[in-house]
Design an enzyme around this catalytic site. Structure first.
Site, PDB file in Angstrom:
ATOM      1  N   GLY B 107       0.728  -1.237   0.099  1.00  0.00           N
ATOM      2  CA  GLY B 107      -0.152   0.041  -0.130  1.00  0.00           C
ATOM      3  C   GLY B 107       0.722   1.116   0.089  1.00  0.00           C
ATOM      4  O   GLY B 107       0.233   2.403  -0.349  1.00  0.00           O
ATOM      5  N   ASP B 108       1.981   1.283   0.406  1.00  0.00           N
ATOM      6  CA  ASP B 108       2.804   2.400   0.390  1.00  0.00           C
ATOM      7  C   ASP B 108       4.434   2.149   0.315  1.00  0.00           C
ATOM      8  O   ASP B 108       5.320   2.547   0.867  1.00  0.00           O
ATOM      9  CB  ASP B 108       2.798   3.285   1.664  1.00  0.00           C
ATOM     10  CG  ASP B 108       3.141   4.716   1.671  1.00  0.00           C
ATOM     11  OD1 ASP B 108       3.340   5.181   0.705  1.00  0.00           O
ATOM     12  OD2 ASP B 108       3.375   5.298   2.641  1.00  0.00           O
ATOM     13  N   LEU B 109       4.621   1.465  -0.950  1.00  0.00           N
ATOM     14  CA  LEU B 109       6.054   0.806  -1.354  1.00  0.00           C
ATOM     15  C   LEU B 109       6.823   2.192  -1.745  1.00  0.00           C
ATOM     16  O   LEU B 109       6.872   2.465  -3.105  1.00  0.00           O
ATOM     17  CB  LEU B 109       5.952  -0.061  -2.314  1.00  0.00           C
ATOM     18  CG  LEU B 109       5.586  -1.540  -1.906  1.00  0.00           C
ATOM     19  CD1 LEU B 109       5.430  -2.198  -3.209  1.00  0.00           C
ATOM     20  CD2 LEU B 109       6.566  -1.971  -1.028  1.00  0.00           C
TER      21      LEU B 109
END
Lengths: 322, 197
Positions: B107-109
């Site tokens: 979700g937030d790489l």
């Protein structure tokens, strides 16, 4: 410079005339479905019937000779509805011998919001019947940072409203019911990454109605859950992009609870919250006229051969020279 | 000395040997919903951090979870953003392959959320993670990383290539890559030959 704009993407046939400084005229005629939701062909039929009258009202206030450009909403929207607006615009542009400008409907919501509120570089929450998007400028384009995975928030509220036999449009009625809500009932809260989904809330709300829960409590819980999802993603986009302004546009933006929530979120992160007057939040011709004016000033116009409607027109496709 | 970082959703307090992540109250939400979300997400994040480690991804050890607070081991290494190179990017790709194999969408790489220590890439923030088996979610996941590389590094092209080498260990690699290309096309160019009228 004076621009005339025609909006006909869905429920409203609206014509606006603006100069660089002000809205000179705005006239429209809304389609109200006899039953159920918006039927694209019926809406288009309505638009074609009222187009002449609406234009006549505009030309009582504005001399056609003063108009420098004819703008129209080219998409996204319902094909049959868009075609009416495009046809009227082409005819008018040819008759007045003025340039034709095809405008992206979502872009127009953002630009009129910025114009009327003074927001410079906001994260925009655009909420209407068919659309729910979190939009922000990055480089030479606007980009969508989060959006609905299924239906627009307005559409979701309308579906619930119809289920409990409220008249169209359901938004204001559901808002009034929600104000009398006393108890929060858990609803499916679906945020995946930066996207969100509303159909689960609609189904759950209907089920709660069948089970005899208080309508006011359901409406309250519906709004609280759905709006919290929208505010959360908006805040996340602001944090990610380091932007300190938030702009609310689209018909559902008229909801005072949604405005209050966004306002609180902004206060708590030292950001500024902007919302244009209600009249310019929902679909209207002035936003198309104003965006057309901006485009015209930057040398953009639409050749007749390129003026076909684009029902799936995305805001990211438009290059922004301003 | 404690260093405090204010994120979008949580406050992160970095102590000498441990890190506290506290999900803060959001006034715009009614209390019932706010409490529910903060608790649920705290538990879910703690579980995903542990589960990721079980699947061979380096993550901080969870020391304590209570209400809306996670206490975890502090990873004292080098921020990936500062030492990024092809080898690091390839290792990140391998890590993401393991996450996706376990059904975890991060979700937030972004390189901001990764630390290099003893040759291993630690994933330190799972605040936006969730379980999802769809190819779409994974395509979006690696697209976030792609965008982050493009925004931060001049040699993003070769870094992306190296990431894909590592990520190709994932069984559905080709499906996700295909979907990634579709996502990349969206909003850039749409076939305008349709809907003419």
């Amino acid at each position: 410079m004076i621009s005339l704009g025609i909006e006909s993407t869905a429920w409203n046939f609206s014509v606006g005339v603006v100069s660089e400084d002000e809205v000179i005229a705005l006239e429209g005629d809304a389609y109200i479905p006899r039953e159920g939701g918006i039927h694209p062909r019926e809406a288009a039929q309505h638009h074609s019937e009222v187009a002449g009258k609406v234009l006549a009202r505009i030309f009582e206030k504005v001399n056609p000779g003063e108009i420098d450009a004819v703008s129209f909403s080219q998409g996204p929207g319902m094909g049959p509805c868009l075609r009416i607006g495009a046809t009227v615009a082409r005819t008018l542009a040819l008759k007045l011998d003025k340039p034709l400008i095809g405008v992206n409907h979502c872009l127009a919501h953002v630009e009129i919001g910025r114009w009327l509120t003074g927001a410079e570089d906001p994260v925009t929450l655009y909420v209407s019947g068919g659309n729910s998007q979190v939009i922000a400028r990055r480089g030479g384009r606007y980009r969508v940072f989060g959006e609905t995975l299924d239906i627009g928030i307005g559409n979701a509220i309308d579906k619930f409203a119809r289920y409990i036999s409220l008249p169209h449009p359901g938004g204001p009625e559901v808002e009034r019911l929600a104000e009398r809500g006393e108890r929060y009932i858990e609803m499916p809260y679906v945020v995946k990454g930066m996207d969100f989904s509303f159909s689960g809330i609609v189904t759950h709300a209907m089920k709660l109605c069948d089970e005899g829960y208080r309508i006011e409590d359901i409406a309250f819980s519906f709004q609280e859950t759905a709006f919290a999802m929208l505010v959360e993603v908006t805040e996340r986009a602001m944090a990610y992009l380091g932007k300190e302004e938030c702009l609310l546009v689209g018909g559902v933006g008229a909801n005072s609870r949604l405005q209050e929530m966004l306002g609180l979120m902004c206060t708590d992160r030292n950001a500024e919250f902007f919302a244009p007057p209600k009249r310019y939040m929902g679909d209207n011709g002035a936003m198309i006229a104003y965006t057309g004016l901006l485009m015209m000033k930057h040398g953009i116009r639409t050749e007749l051969s390129e003026s076909y409607v684009k029902p799936d027109f995305r805001i990211e496709e438009v290059e922004i020279p301003w | 000395m404690v260093k405090v970082i204010m994120g979008g959703e949580a406050e992160v307090r970095i102590h000498d040997s441990f890190v506290e992540k506290i999900r803060i109250r959001k006034r715009y939400r009614i209390k019932e919903l706010d409490d529910f979300l903060r608790r649920r997400r705290t538990i879910s994040e703690a579980r995903i951090i542990s589960n990721a480690r079980k699947h061979g991804v380096a993550t901080p050890v969870i020391l304590d979870v209570d209400d809306c607070r996670i206490v975890m081991e502090r990873i004292d290494g080098e921020p990936v953003r500062e030492i990024m190179n092809r080898d690091v990017s390839r290792e990140i790709g391998k890590g993401v392959a393991k996450l996706h194999s376990a059904g975890i969408v991060h979700g937030d790489l972004t390189p901001m959320n990764m630390i290099l220590k003893n040759g291993r890439i630690y994933f330190i923030d799972f605040g936006l993670s969730y379980y999802d088996e769809r190819v779409e979610a994974k395509g979006v996941d690696i697209h976030v990383f792609y965008e982050a590389l493009k925004a931060d590094f001049d040699n993003w092209g070769e870094l992306w290539e190296a990431f894909l080498e590592g990520y190709s260990e994932y069984g559905k690699f080709s499906h996700v890559l295909e979907r990634f290309r579709e996502i990349e096309m969206r909003g850039r160019y749409v076939d305008k030959s349709e809907n003419r009228s």
